[in-house]
Design a protein around this motif. Structure first.
Motif, PDB file in Angstrom:
ATOM      1  N   GLN A  53      -1.805 -25.183  16.453  1.00  0.00           N
ATOM      2  CA  GLN A  53      -2.019 -23.844  15.900  1.00  0.00           C
ATOM      3  C   GLN A  53      -3.021 -23.882  14.747  1.00  0.00           C
ATOM      4  O   GLN A  53      -3.891 -23.015  14.636  1.00  0.00           O
ATOM      5  CB  GLN A  53      -0.679 -23.243  15.457  1.00  0.00           C
ATOM      6  CG  GLN A  53       0.197 -22.904  16.662  1.00  0.00           C
ATOM      7  CD  GLN A  53       1.610 -22.457  16.288  1.00  0.00           C
ATOM      8  OE1 GLN A  53       2.001 -22.536  15.130  1.00  0.00           O
ATOM      9  NE2 GLN A  53       2.362 -21.993  17.279  1.00  0.00           N
ATOM     10  N   GLU A  66      -6.501 -24.465  16.146  1.00  0.00           N
ATOM     11  CA  GLU A  66      -6.938 -23.276  16.863  1.00  0.00           C
ATOM     12  C   GLU A  66      -7.399 -22.193  15.888  1.00  0.00           C
ATOM     13  O   GLU A  66      -8.450 -21.582  16.068  1.00  0.00           O
ATOM     14  CB  GLU A  66      -5.766 -22.784  17.739  1.00  0.00           C
ATOM     15  CG  GLU A  66      -6.158 -22.008  18.958  1.00  0.00           C
ATOM     16  CD  GLU A  66      -7.375 -22.520  19.678  1.00  0.00           C
ATOM     17  OE1 GLU A  66      -7.493 -23.752  19.833  1.00  0.00           O
ATOM     18  OE2 GLU A  66      -8.229 -21.701  20.073  1.00  0.00           O
ATOM     19  N   GLU A  67      -6.599 -22.042  14.829  1.00  0.00           N
ATOM     20  CA  GLU A  67      -6.918 -21.059  13.800  1.00  0.00           C
ATOM     21  C   GLU A  67      -8.284 -21.372  13.178  1.00  0.00           C
ATOM     22  O   GLU A  67      -9.082 -20.493  12.910  1.00  0.00           O
ATOM     23  CB  GLU A  67      -5.830 -21.163  12.719  1.00  0.00           C
ATOM     24  CG  GLU A  67      -5.459 -19.866  12.021  1.00  0.00           C
ATOM     25  CD  GLU A  67      -4.238 -20.126  11.139  1.00  0.00           C
ATOM     26  OE1 GLU A  67      -4.398 -20.150   9.920  1.00  0.00           O
ATOM     27  OE2 GLU A  67      -3.133 -20.366  11.702  1.00  0.00           O
ATOM     28  N   HIS A  78     -10.987 -22.603  17.003  1.00  0.00           N
ATOM     29  CA  HIS A  78     -10.998 -21.872  18.285  1.00  0.00           C
ATOM     30  C   HIS A  78     -11.446 -22.722  19.472  1.00  0.00           C
ATOM     31  O   HIS A  78     -12.417 -22.405  20.153  1.00  0.00           O
ATOM     32  CB  HIS A  78     -11.889 -20.629  18.182  1.00  0.00           C
ATOM     33  CG  HIS A  78     -11.619 -19.834  16.948  1.00  0.00           C
ATOM     34  ND1 HIS A  78     -10.436 -19.137  16.741  1.00  0.00           N
ATOM     35  CD2 HIS A  78     -12.353 -19.652  15.817  1.00  0.00           C
ATOM     36  CE1 HIS A  78     -10.467 -18.561  15.543  1.00  0.00           C
ATOM     37  NE2 HIS A  78     -11.615 -18.859  14.950  1.00  0.00           N
ATOM     38  N   LEU A 113      -1.433 -21.542  22.238  1.00  0.00           N
ATOM     39  CA  LEU A 113      -0.672 -21.618  20.989  1.00  0.00           C
ATOM     40  C   LEU A 113       0.816 -21.909  21.210  1.00  0.00           C
ATOM     41  O   LEU A 113       1.516 -22.318  20.285  1.00  0.00           O
ATOM     42  CB  LEU A 113      -0.837 -20.322  20.195  1.00  0.00           C
ATOM     43  CG  LEU A 113      -2.279 -20.080  19.704  1.00  0.00           C
ATOM     44  CD1 LEU A 113      -2.373 -18.734  19.002  1.00  0.00           C
ATOM     45  CD2 LEU A 113      -2.705 -21.198  18.762  1.00  0.00           C
ATOM     46  N   ARG A 129      -6.761 -25.287   5.781  1.00  0.00           N
ATOM     47  CA  ARG A 129      -6.613 -23.834   5.898  1.00  0.00           C
ATOM     48  C   ARG A 129      -5.155 -23.403   5.802  1.00  0.00           C
ATOM     49  O   ARG A 129      -4.853 -22.229   5.603  1.00  0.00           O
ATOM     50  CB  ARG A 129      -7.186 -23.352   7.233  1.00  0.00           C
ATOM     51  CG  ARG A 129      -8.646 -23.698   7.427  1.00  0.00           C
ATOM     52  CD  ARG A 129      -9.095 -23.298   8.818  1.00  0.00           C
ATOM     53  NE  ARG A 129      -9.040 -21.850   8.971  1.00  0.00           N
ATOM     54  CZ  ARG A 129     -10.098 -21.054   8.906  1.00  0.00           C
ATOM     55  NH1 ARG A 129     -11.293 -21.566   8.683  1.00  0.00           N
ATOM     56  NH2 ARG A 129      -9.975 -19.745   9.061  1.00  0.00           N
TER      57      ARG A 129
END
Lengths: 502, 502
Positions: free
Chosen positions: B281, B284-285, B288, B293, B354
């Protein structure tokens, strides 16, 4: 190459002299050892000790005073503590296949023979390790694993008799070292009795353990850091398939160039062994495999892995051999044919027995690219001394094994073997190599150490040795040259089993 | 997990206290060091030292008093001799990427930063080795070899910044460890300045050297045996081809069973990495890549070798994944696609930035078969502390890297990270594993040592440490727990650059 003046260090001599004076202390030592192992597990009669006066390195001899056959770590710990108490040197022995005098009991003392400790304590296939006792014969472990899909990778030529404990002491290699690595790459952990009798555990079944890599430095200690009593060894998955070939070359230099190119092509054969004309003739005389007697060199090349990849790898090897004037390539098409090819290599040493009453297998290393030079030098040395020297060796590793043929009953010949060996090994150093690939320093090569290492290097090794073996009564006078003042002349226990070292 | 009471050992405290009394000795130390390295290669201003007060392990901090940037072995030897003369502790630092506080200058002192010693001194392709300086960045060596057909195999995730010297200190692994082994398998020899300033050479370019395997025990010493100043490293032939796959699984336990079966089938992937839902996740956040997910786990699987064998190996891997309910397998069909897949793995740590202001990457090992259990335990620990923990790790080795997310400005959270880490690592031990696979003990895990090793084991390690580092002023209070009476409270040099350890 033992200097007889150095055979007993001043550390232990005084007490040995005391023992010599009367039979009291010696009897007391025998009595205490008997209490530990029982009277059927102890020898001190001269005739019986004769077997233990040398190992595979027959140039030097020195009998122990007492031989014991313990069956447990606890017994070994007790024996070692008693030796400390009596200040008597001791050392371990497995099958006695050392080729550098690693099992030579310099100055006598107690020899701890491990051949009764040969059990497999655990086999764990899921996590791929086995725990074995040190006296286990190397091949017996692999035999015990048959059918499981796993084996123990290090396979010295003497694997049918040498023990795992001895392999650990000398960090043994073998024909499959090229792909699979030497013993240290396959020992995950071990238990050892230190020279003071305490028991230590180093490493463990998981691949990485925290702290300093003491089991790494322990492997290859040549018996000077105590006695390994258990080993946790890595099990290796059997390859799905093999391709085994014998490539016959007109000249050694063609064969060597082929080796370099095979490696450069990114192929890592599981074995890449070379036999020279001398050994080919010896094998042929003994076993009639059908090798051409006029060939300069034969390569035994094996690749292993997944079935589907092997034909392509074999095809490339053939292509490279062809580019270097190979005369003929025999391929094993069945498991029986593979065994037959390997038999020619593994029985090479047996064949030598037909050529000469005695032989000395030397062990040197050169960068792979310098193989032609060292082989030429060996040939020149053979001519210089009028002594036959044949070669069978791990070509892929640059690890040469010139075999010097002689008669041990002739003292002059022994002297010549030592001189010729020294010259060959010096040449290995000159070519950027080393004086031992796998047989160890033992007593044989101890004088080379100060030519290879400077004082700081040797002093650091000595410091490490001294923390394991501070009194130097465990496997005395091995690996590192003695220094400081000349030590006293050899003394011996006054009992009939003792033979003067020579 | 540093005990502040132990941050200065009684060995060096008195002299540090003397230095503290007046500025004379401190100025004199600065002056002597400046004479060696020049004034542009020395820092002692408080603001400039701030950068060096911690490494990748941000839980503990302690600034050095002086930082020097030598450019040669001779300079390092002189610096070390001066430190001995002033009885001031010192340690080496490469890129400071240690995750266990390996570069933490406990009690202050002189930090010897090696980043200006980053030259390649020799590349020898025929005999397959390179000689490099310790400050060389890992990836720069492989970059320098591009086009030659060779590379340096150990590839820690931090390979873009970590140095070869640091890799040697911690015996680093990386994604390709599964097939190619850890750093110690790739270091043939080294030069080091010992803690007394003398220079030693261990090992050499040929694979086997006689005597004790000191370069083996040197690798992984975590800076406590002196400062490695040159390394002879093995070069590995580039594989002819790769097959790289991403396999998406519904559950971690399906993924783990697939791993076990791939290994059991005799396939040794060159990499076998797992990312759990949390890290998927996060990636991916951030980037991308298109990962689902809701997937429980993604495996990055790579095999390498001869082109012809790879399709068959890849086919088998797909078959095994299918048998364990794989949802989807992406295959890289071009070098660009392969790089993209690897990017997802290598940028995982960047993605975490992040999610959280700070994170602590833990490092534990379990037998491969116990992966589901440890991952369940990590999940339970996450819930217990209400702290997010994500996982990206070397699944093929059973080497887990739970990443604990927190805010280092909150002391309570730091405390919780330490407690949660301790619980997870204790569980690793309980499952038959270890508290570090590759990051080392450093200061972080020092209290675990006495839980893993008994007194004999630790005492033997301590003896080895003491022969290299008898005064313990080189990289103090690392690896082995201090023992005996409690040492004195931390003291500091009285100059503006000194920050109290916390």
């Amino acid at each position: 190459m033992v200097d007889p003046d150095n055979q007993t260090s001043h550390l232990v001599a005084p007490v040995l002299e005391q023992l010599e004076r009367g039979s009291g202390p010696f009897s007391s030592l025998i009595q205490q050892l008997t209490q530990i192992v029982g009277k059927n597990s102890l020898l001190y009669d001269a005739d019986e000790l004769l077997v233990y006066e040398c190992d595979g390195y027959i140039v030097d001899k020195s009998a122990p005073d007492i031989v014991v056959f313990p069956t447990s770590t606890e017994q070994i710990s007790s024996i070692v503590k008693i030796c400390n108490q009596f200040n008597v040197p001791f050392l371990a022995r497995g099958a006695g296949t050392s080729l550098s005098g690693g099992c030579l009991p310099i100055g006598g003392g107690v020899m701890i023979v491990l051949t009764r400790m040969k059990q497999i304590l655990e086999i764990n296939l899921r996590d791929r390790y086995a725990i074995v006792e040190p006296g286990m014969v190397n091949l017996h472990l692999t035999n015990a694993l048959k059918g499981t899909g796993y084996h123990y990778a290090p396979d010295p030529s003497s694997q049918g008799s040498c023990t795992i404990g001895g392999n650990i002491a000398t960090n043994s290699g073998g024909p499959h070292t090229l792909k699979y690595g030497v013993t240290t790459n396959h020992v995950l952990g071990l238990e050892a009795v230190l020279p003071d009798g305490s028991v230590i555990n180093l490493g463990g079944p998981t691949a990485e353990t925290p702290g300093y890599d003491l089991h790494g430095v322990y492997v290859g200690n040549e018996g000077t850091f105590g006695i390994c009593t258990k080993a946790i060894v890595r099990l290796t998955r059997d390859p799905e398939a093999h391709r085994t070939m014998l490539a016959v070359f007109q000249t050694i230099s063609d064969a060597t160039r082929a080796i370099s190119e095979i490696i450069a092509a990114g192929i890592i054969p599981s074995a890449l062994e070379m036999m020279d004309q001398g050994i080919i003739q010896a094998i042929e005389e003994a076993f009639h495999f059908g090798f051409p007697l006029d060939a300069g060199a034969v390569l035994l090349i094996e690749v292993d892995g997944l079935e589907i990849a092997l034909d392509e790898e074999a095809r490339r090897i053939v292509e490279i051999c062809n580019a270097h004037n190979v005369r003929e390539i025999q391929r094993a098409d069945t498991p029986e044919e593979r065994l037959l090819i390997w038999k020619s290599r593994k029985q090479a040493f047996g064949a030598i027995g037909r050529l000469s009453p005695s032989y000395c297998t030397q062990d040197g290393v050169v960068p792979r690219t310098r193989l032609p030079e060292i082989l030429e030098f060996i040939e020149a040395t053979s001519q210089k001394y009028g002594m036959r020297i044949v070669n069978v060796f791990h070509a892929g590793d640059g690890n040469v094994h010139p075999i010097l043929l002689f008669d041990e009953r002739d003292q002059d010949q022994i002297q010549q073997v030592m001189e010729a060996s020294e010259e060959i090994l010096s040449k290995c150093l000159e070519l950027g190599g080393s004086v031992t690939g796998e047989h160890g320093i033992g007593v044989e090569k101890i004088n080379f150490m100060s030519r290879i290492f400077n004082e700081t290097d040797l002093s650091q090794m000595e410091k490490v040795r001294n923390i394991f073996n501070p009194r130097q009564i465990c496997s005395r006078d091995k690996v590192l040259p003695p220094h400081g003042e000349k030590s006293q002349a050899a003394v011996s226990l006054s009992h009939p089993g003792r033979r003067a070292p020579h």
